[in-house]
Enzyme design. Structure first.
Site, mmCIF file in Angstrom:
data_model
loop_
_atom_site.group_PDB
_atom_site.id
_atom_site.type_symbol
_atom_site.label_atom_id
_atom_site.label_comp_id
_atom_site.label_asym_id
_atom_site.label_seq_id
_atom_site.Cartn_x
_atom_site.Cartn_y
_atom_site.Cartn_z
ATOM 1 N N ARG A 1 3.625 2.006 10.797
ATOM 2 C CA ARG A 1 3.349 1.972 9.348
ATOM 3 C C ARG A 1 4.378 2.815 8.596
ATOM 4 O O ARG A 1 4.823 2.445 7.502
ATOM 5 C CB ARG A 1 1.928 2.495 9.076
ATOM 6 C CG ARG A 1 0.863 1.459 9.427
ATOM 7 C CD ARG A 1 -0.501 2.072 9.665
ATOM 8 N NE ARG A 1 -1.043 2.794 8.547
ATOM 9 C CZ ARG A 1 -1.977 3.743 8.665
ATOM 10 N NH1 ARG A 1 -2.460 4.077 9.852
ATOM 11 N NH2 ARG A 1 -2.428 4.346 7.600
ATOM 12 N N ARG B 1 -10.409 4.725 12.142
ATOM 13 C CA ARG B 1 -9.799 3.522 11.556
ATOM 14 C C ARG B 1 -8.853 2.900 12.579
ATOM 15 O O ARG B 1 -8.062 3.615 13.199
ATOM 16 C CB ARG B 1 -9.062 3.907 10.268
ATOM 17 C CG ARG B 1 -8.891 2.741 9.317
ATOM 18 C CD ARG B 1 -8.348 3.193 7.979
ATOM 19 N NE ARG B 1 -6.973 2.760 7.799
ATOM 20 C CZ ARG B 1 -6.290 2.894 6.676
ATOM 21 N NH1 ARG B 1 -6.849 3.477 5.628
ATOM 22 N NH2 ARG B 1 -5.046 2.472 6.594
ATOM 23 N N ARG C 1 4.089 -3.619 -2.181
ATOM 24 C CA ARG C 1 4.509 -3.032 -0.907
ATOM 25 C C ARG C 1 5.915 -3.449 -0.502
ATOM 26 O O ARG C 1 6.435 -2.997 0.503
ATOM 27 C CB ARG C 1 3.528 -3.557 0.118
ATOM 28 C CG ARG C 1 3.169 -2.681 1.249
ATOM 29 C CD ARG C 1 2.133 -1.682 0.923
ATOM 30 N NE ARG C 1 1.624 -1.119 2.148
ATOM 31 C CZ ARG C 1 0.455 -0.534 2.246
ATOM 32 N NH1 ARG C 1 -0.330 -0.435 1.211
ATOM 33 N NH2 ARG C 1 0.092 -0.028 3.374
ATOM 34 N N ARG D 1 -7.951 11.897 10.590
ATOM 35 C CA ARG D 1 -8.811 10.777 10.176
ATOM 36 C C ARG D 1 -9.166 9.893 11.363
ATOM 37 O O ARG D 1 -10.258 9.334 11.435
ATOM 38 C CB ARG D 1 -8.127 9.953 9.078
ATOM 39 C CG ARG D 1 -9.038 8.843 8.558
ATOM 40 C CD ARG D 1 -8.489 8.149 7.324
ATOM 41 N NE ARG D 1 -7.288 7.394 7.636
ATOM 42 C CZ ARG D 1 -6.521 6.800 6.734
ATOM 43 N NH1 ARG D 1 -6.825 6.873 5.454
ATOM 44 N NH2 ARG D 1 -5.442 6.136 7.094
ATOM 45 N N LYS E 1 -2.892 8.407 -1.449
ATOM 46 C CA LYS E 1 -3.030 7.420 -2.539
ATOM 47 C C LYS E 1 -4.500 7.063 -2.783
ATOM 48 O O LYS E 1 -4.967 7.062 -3.910
ATOM 49 C CB LYS E 1 -2.268 6.120 -2.196
ATOM 50 C CG LYS E 1 -0.776 6.285 -1.981
ATOM 51 C CD LYS E 1 -0.105 4.960 -1.694
ATOM 52 C CE LYS E 1 -0.562 4.248 -0.434
ATOM 53 N NZ LYS E 1 -0.281 4.974 0.821
#
Ligand code: AP5
Length: 198
Positions: free
Chosen positions: A151, A140, A95, A134, A20
């Protein structure tokens, strides 16, 4: 490249790692609209240690949704900025169904209704691959294996039903998010330029 003038207020839906943020940044430049990511706004608030950031941090670190009232304040403020008049791509909001309803009210008030919602689909193993990569490259804090799993669970339970909110109005489109960034971007542009094609 001929760019659409038809659809300029877009909600981008998709699980964590579906691309996204990557695609919204490209579409921002290609369509000349604002890119609004609640994830980015929240990470900035955490970084700056604002009151909101301090409240949001523990939810984000656990991969849970930050409470609706906190995020609504943030999104209302952002949607009040002048660049929104040229159109926008919402990335990571709404969300859950109550955020979708709150968004409808805000957008009705500012007379900028959503034109389309695009759901980007990616399979689970690709999500795990992308986010694990990532984690190594960027570190992160919510890209650990345990938090990625949460998540994904939160997405399936709370966010996936948001697609139905837009489908019921005939505004939902699906785009295959597998393949290269460029391939997915072209599919998104095609979908937005030919809203009735698919
Ligand atoms: P948020 O920042 O929205 O995270 P997310 O939805 O988990 O999304 P990601 O950033 O992980 O993935 P993405 O789909 O944007 O993919 P990306 O382009 O980055 O939210 C983080 C947290 O904030 C939430 O858990 C929650 O706590 C809170 N939050 C945010 N919004 C909220 C809201 N509305 N309400 C309540 N809480 C909220 O790509 C991922 C990786 O894949 C990148 O490394 C990228 O380079 C790579 N990649 C992208 N496309 C491709 C491709 N085609 N091929 C290979 N690699 C690719």
């Amino acid at each position: 490249m001929i760019l659409t003038q038809k659809i300029m207020r877009i909600v981008l839906l998709g699980p964590p790692g579906s691309g996204k943020g990557t695609q919204a940044a490209l579409l921002r430049d290609q369509l000349g609209v604002a890119h609004i990511s609640t994830g980015v706004l929240l990470r900035e608030a955490v970084e700056q240690q604002t009151e909101l950031g301090k409240k949001a941090k523990s939810y984000m670190d656990a991969g849970e949704l930050v409470p609706d009232d906190l995020v609504l304040g943030l999104i209302e403020e952002r949607l009040g900025q002048p660049d929104v008049a040229r159109g926008f791509i919402l990335d990571g909001y709404p969300r859950n169904l109550s955020q979708a309803e709150a968004l409808d009210s805000v957008l009705e008030r500012i007379e900028q209704p959503v034109d389309a919602a695009v759901s980007v689909t990616v399979n689970e193993s690709e999500i795990v691959d992308r986010l694990s990569r990532r984690a190594i490259e960027e570190g992160r804090s919510d890209d650990t294996e345990e938090v990625i799993r949460n998540r994904m669970r939160v997405y399936a339970e709370q966010t996936a039903p948001v697609a139905g909110h837009y489908a019921r109005r005939g505004q939902l489109r699906e785009v295959d998010g597998m393949g290269s960034v460029e391939e997915v971007n072209q599919r998104l542009l095609d979908t937005l330029e030919n809203p009735d094609a698919g």
